[in-house]
Design an enzyme around this catalytic site. Structure first.
Site: not given
Ligand code: ADP
Ligand code: MG
Ligand code: MG
Length: 887
Positions: A21, A90, A99, A101, A334, A450, A570, A625, A757, A776, A778-781, A844, A864
């Site tokens: 970002k 941010r 995942g 903050m 991005r 699993h 085979r 083989r 192998e 050749s 035989g990377t499994n064995d 193979c 190959y």
């Molecule tokens: P994420 O990584 O979850 O996308 P962001 O850091 O992009 O989180 O921010 C969450 C939301 O807040 C996004 O919609 C972003 O555009 C908005 N946002 C972030 N910074 C600002 C800012 N300075 N002004 C207005 N909106 C913002």
């Molecule tokens: Mg964002």
């Molecule tokens: Mg074999």
């Protein structure tokens, strides 16, 4: 040491330091796009914070300096009572990580500055709305108060007002919400919401650092194989406001359709909204086309910037923006994630638009994406009832009756029914059921559970971790969130490519990509894109790609898919079915004569097999083989046969055949068949067997030559550890070939080589090369022998534990263990070529179709790779990418 960087100091290539970002905010700033100013606290700072357990020395001062510069630029002070500067804090790691903050907006507001904001903006409502948002985000993500409490309080305020839209809440209502939010914070943290703007900022920054190590974030990294030690950057940015009123708003956009790759405007816009409102589903959003009706100027400006970004990044971009009182601000961009279909189409479209070259187009798609495009798909145009979405653990589209235990799965499958095995999670006891099922669905566990590991290993469709399903295996049913219940025997459809679970039987459509490879002439943009990319990859690659095929049908299909020969044919399948009896005859034969008689019966059948395969691969090499598995695999099971004989005896009957057979089954029984009488050892123990196979191959070649074919058989001896073993067998084969040449009066060109192998063979490859025309691997064995574990036993037994502990992050049977097994491949190749510089070397094992492994084989100079027919296009593409990547 520098900890903090102004947006103007960075660039898009500094993702390691500034996070994705931050690097892209810097890039957009330097492009002169309207980006609210700000600064980035680097990932290095986060790493230092986490290892020292606190802010590193000098960081606070740098933040102060950069904040001062920001205040200067904006002409306002953070949290000022009359005219406050507000900022967002941010998180942003090198790889985007959902995942982690969440972002905190409106940092700098407190009981006083909210008044200043109201006065300056002439909107009390807007100021209160901003403050409640700060309290909500800060409370939830920085102070760890359960965020449900805030949304409940907000819902309560709406209920009191008799509305379900946040827009109907006026300034006073929002003031009430602010008060209740402050009370929640006080109650659940034992302290008041911090009023000091700088303290808010510092706490938020610290929370971002610490969010790197939350369970969610760790789990996500494990699943996505993101290294643990990268750390995250923190971006502090001046706020712009989409919640000013209806002349403001916030939106997200893609520069092309991330699902199909088509060109056009793709995005959503929401008026009078801030941050994530637009994706949170609080109100209905409008399309970008409709945004043009609302605010043409901002819309056109956005389109203009999107075009610029695409030209600059030379790729599809994903964008966040905000409109504040008619002025457009860019908040994020991005290179956008896309479906496999979009990846191929966008790459080729961009070549046509002159944005990139073909080399780059090939590098922008992957073999894994191509493989996904080759699976049959559920027909998207059909009516579908979505029950749940889980993890896309193993691709494919499977339809069947829901069953909840392995016994039922096996039983129903045996009577010809398609079943989907549904479990909370699976364990090794479920293996039989998983084998019998068309697909596997679990409500728990991730991509390394699993169920996921085993399903991928078997090529079974699997959706795992569909957490919204309440699976009750005792009652043999699962409940869906909407209250619906699916019982044993009800038909469901699972899509392992998307993770979706549907009610009933969704119709399955053939993949256009496979139809294209099969040679169908299609007027389809995706098929064209794939075709051009494959042609370019083929032109670039050095590695040849062969296939593993045992039947003429497989051989022919692989050839259509671009295989340049067979790397492994085979022969064991050719001794099954009705021919089992002949193998029995061979084994129970009392003398030389009996053995010869049994072999004589097998000979014409084998010759016919080879003739057909050589015909299918006419003009291309076919590596055959010689028999590899232990002979008892062709005999009845020891226990079953013992019981049969015992029962007969009890009835006072004597079954001569069964009794004799039992003696031989006992004689041949092995504790460790994998390490027993198999491969070249069979050829030495029963020389007539390999002689018969060699004769069948030579005669088949002669037959093909007779009808003006171009047979190119190669005879491969398995499981050689010593050059003597190979030399002994080779002498016999040479003699047989000479006899056939003599008898048929023609010259045959048949290479004789060996599989490498066993570790010993890799180690002594220089000696073995003296008796071999080719190697050749035989990377499994070789993998089994290198690690000392048998695939069938260990994969389901303990691999998921091994993933958890990070002993390996992908099964060494799926992707080559480059250090260990790869080391042997490299050593074997080098040593072999020391003796024979032009020794042909291939591989193979199943690794021949695995992208990372293909790159490895290319790098160490093999000639190959050989893989299953369906992986042939994947290997072709990756072999091309490997060369282009090096350039
Ligand atoms: P994420 O990584 O979850 O996308 P962001 O850091 O992009 O989180 O921010 C969450 C939301 O807040 C996004 O919609 C972003 O555009 C908005 N946002 C972030 N910074 C600002 C800012 N300075 N002004 C207005 N909106 C913002
Ligand atoms: Mg964002
Ligand atoms: Mg074999």
């Amino acid at each position: 040491m520098t900890w903090v960087y102004d947006f103007a100091e960075g660039s898009k290539d500094q993702k390691d330091l500034l996070g994705g970002k931050g690097a892209n905010l810097a890039e957009m700033t330097n492009l002169g796009l309207p980006v609210p100013p700000g600064f980035t606290i680097s990932t290095e700072t986060c790493r230092a914070y986490l290892s020292e357990g606190g802010e590193p020395e000098g960081m606070a001062e740098e933040v102060t300096d950069h904040l001062a510069a920001l205040e200067e630029a904006m002409g306002k002070k953070l949290g000022d009572a009359d005219d406050p500067l507000l900022v967002s804090v941010r998180s942003g790691a090198k790889f985007s990580m959902p995942g982690m903050m969440e972002t905190v907006l409106n940092v700098g507001l407190n009981d006083t500055s909210v008044g200043g904001l109201a006065a300056r903006s002439e909107s009390d409502r807007f100021a209160q709305d901003s403050y409640r948002r700060l309290l909500q985000m800060f409370g939830g993500t920085v102070l760890n108060v359960d965020s449900e409490l805030f949304s409940e309080a907000l819902d309560e305020a709406k209920r009191a007002k008799g509305t379900d839209s946040d827009l109907d809440l006026d300034a006073d209502d929002l003031r009430g919400v602010v008060e209740s939010f402050k009370a929640i914070i006080k109650e659940h943290t034992g302290r008041d919401f911090p009023q000091d703007p700088r303290e808010q900022l510092d706490l938020a920054v610290r929370a971002v650092f610490e969010s790197w190590n939350t369970d969610r974030a760790r789990l996500y990294r494990r699943q996505e194989r993101i290294p643990e030690d990268l750390g995250t950057a923190v971006n502090v940015q001046a706020m712009v406001f989409g919640n000013f009123g209806m002349d403001s708003g916030s939106g997200v956009a893609f520069t092309r359709d991330p699902a199909s790759g088509e060109q056009g405007e793709y995005g959503d816009y929401l008026q009078n909204a801030q941050g994530e409102d637009v994706v949170a589903g609080i109100r209905n959003t409008v399309s970008l086309a409709d945004m043009a009706e609302i605010d043409r100027t901002s819309h056109d400006h956005l389109m203009d910037i999107m075009r610029r970004l695409e030209r600059h990044y030379r790729d599809m971009c994903d964008i966040e923006f905000t409109v504040e009182r008619g002025k457009l601000w860019m908040l994020q961009t991005r290179v956008g994630k896309r479906t496999p279909e979009a990846a191929f189409r966008i790459a080729v479209h961009m070549v046509d638009e002159g944005l990139i070259q073909m080399d780059e187009a090939v590098l922008r798609v992957t073999g894994d994406q191509l493989a996904l495009l080759m699976f049959p798909r559920f027909d998207e145009t059909a009516d579908r009832v979505l029950l749940a979405t889980g993890m896309n653990a193993s691709p494919g589209a499977a339809v069947g009756k829901a069953v909840f235990d392995s016994d039922t799965a096996v039983e129903w499958a045996e009577r010809g029914e398609d079943v989907i095995l549904v479990r909370k999670e699976t364990n090794p006891d479920d293996l039989r059921g998983m084998v019998a099922a068309r697909g596997i669905l679990t409500s728990r566990g991730g991509k390394t559970s699993h169920a996921a590991v085993v399903a991928r290993g078997m090529g079974r469709t699997c959706v795992c971790g569909a957490e919204s399903l309440d699976v009750d295996t005792k009652a043999k049913e699962f409940r869906v969130r909407n209250g619906e219940t699916v019982r044993e025997g009800d038909v469901i459809s699972i899509d392992g490519t998307t993770g979706e679970v549907f009610a009933g039987a969704v119709p399955v459509a053939d993949s256009v990509v496979v139809r294209h490879f099969e040679g169908e002439k299609l007027d389809d943009d995706l098929a064209h894109a794939v075709s051009r990319i494959m042609a370019h990859a083929d032109g670039a690659r050095r590695l040849r790609v062969r296939t593993n095929a045992d039947t003429p049908d497989d051989a022919a299909r692989a050839r259509r898919f671009g295989a340049q020969g067979i790397g492994l044919c085979r022969t064991e399948h050719m001794f099954l079915g009705e021919r089992r009896e002949l193998v029995e005859k061979l084994i129970v034969a009392q003398d030389e004569e009996g053995v010869e008689a049994a072999l004589a019966e097998l000979l014409p059948l084998q010759r016919q097999d080879f003739t057909e395969i050589l015909e299918a691969m006419d003009g291309l090499p076919v590596t055959i083989r010689l028999l590899d598995p232990p002979l008892h695999e062709f005999l009845p099971d020891l226990t079953e046969l013992s019981v049969e004989v015992a029962l007969a005896e009890e009835r006072g009957e004597v079954d001569e055949r069964a009794t004799t057979l039992l003696t031989h089954v006992r004689r041949l029984h092995e504790q460790n068949p994998m390490l027993g009488l198999r491969g070249v050892r069979l050829g030495i123990q029963i020389p007539g067997l390999f002689r018969m196979q060699a004769r069948a191959i030579a005669e088949a070649a002669a037959d093909r030559q007779q009808v003006h074919g171009a047979p190119r058989p190669e005879i491969m001896v398995p499981l050689v550890a010593s050059v003597r073993e190979l030399a002994i067998v080779r002498a016999e084969i040479d003699r047989v070939i000479a006899e056939v040449q003599e008898a048929r009066g023609m010259k045959l060109d048949i290479a004789i080589g060996t599989m490498i192998e066993l570790p010993r063979a890799a180690f002594l490859a220089d000696r073995i090369a003296k008796a071999a025309d080719f190697f050749s691997f035989g990377t499994n064995d070789l993998t089994q022998m290198a690690w000392g574990f048998s695939r069938d036993d260990v994969e389901s037994a303990f691999f998921s534990r091994y993933f958890e502990h990070g002993i390996f992050d992908v099964s060494p049977f799926e992707s080559l263990d480059q250090l260990g097994v790869g080391g042997m491949v490299e050593m074997g190749t080098t040593k072999g070529r020391e003796v024979k510089p032009d020794l042909k070397v291939g591989v193979c094992g199943e690794h021949g179709g695995d992208p990372l492994s293909v790159h490895f084989f290319d790098t160490v100079g093999l000639d190959y790779v050989s893989c299953s027919p369906f992986r042939v296009p994947v290997a072709r593409l990756e072999a091309g990418r490997s060369v282009l990547e090096r350039r």
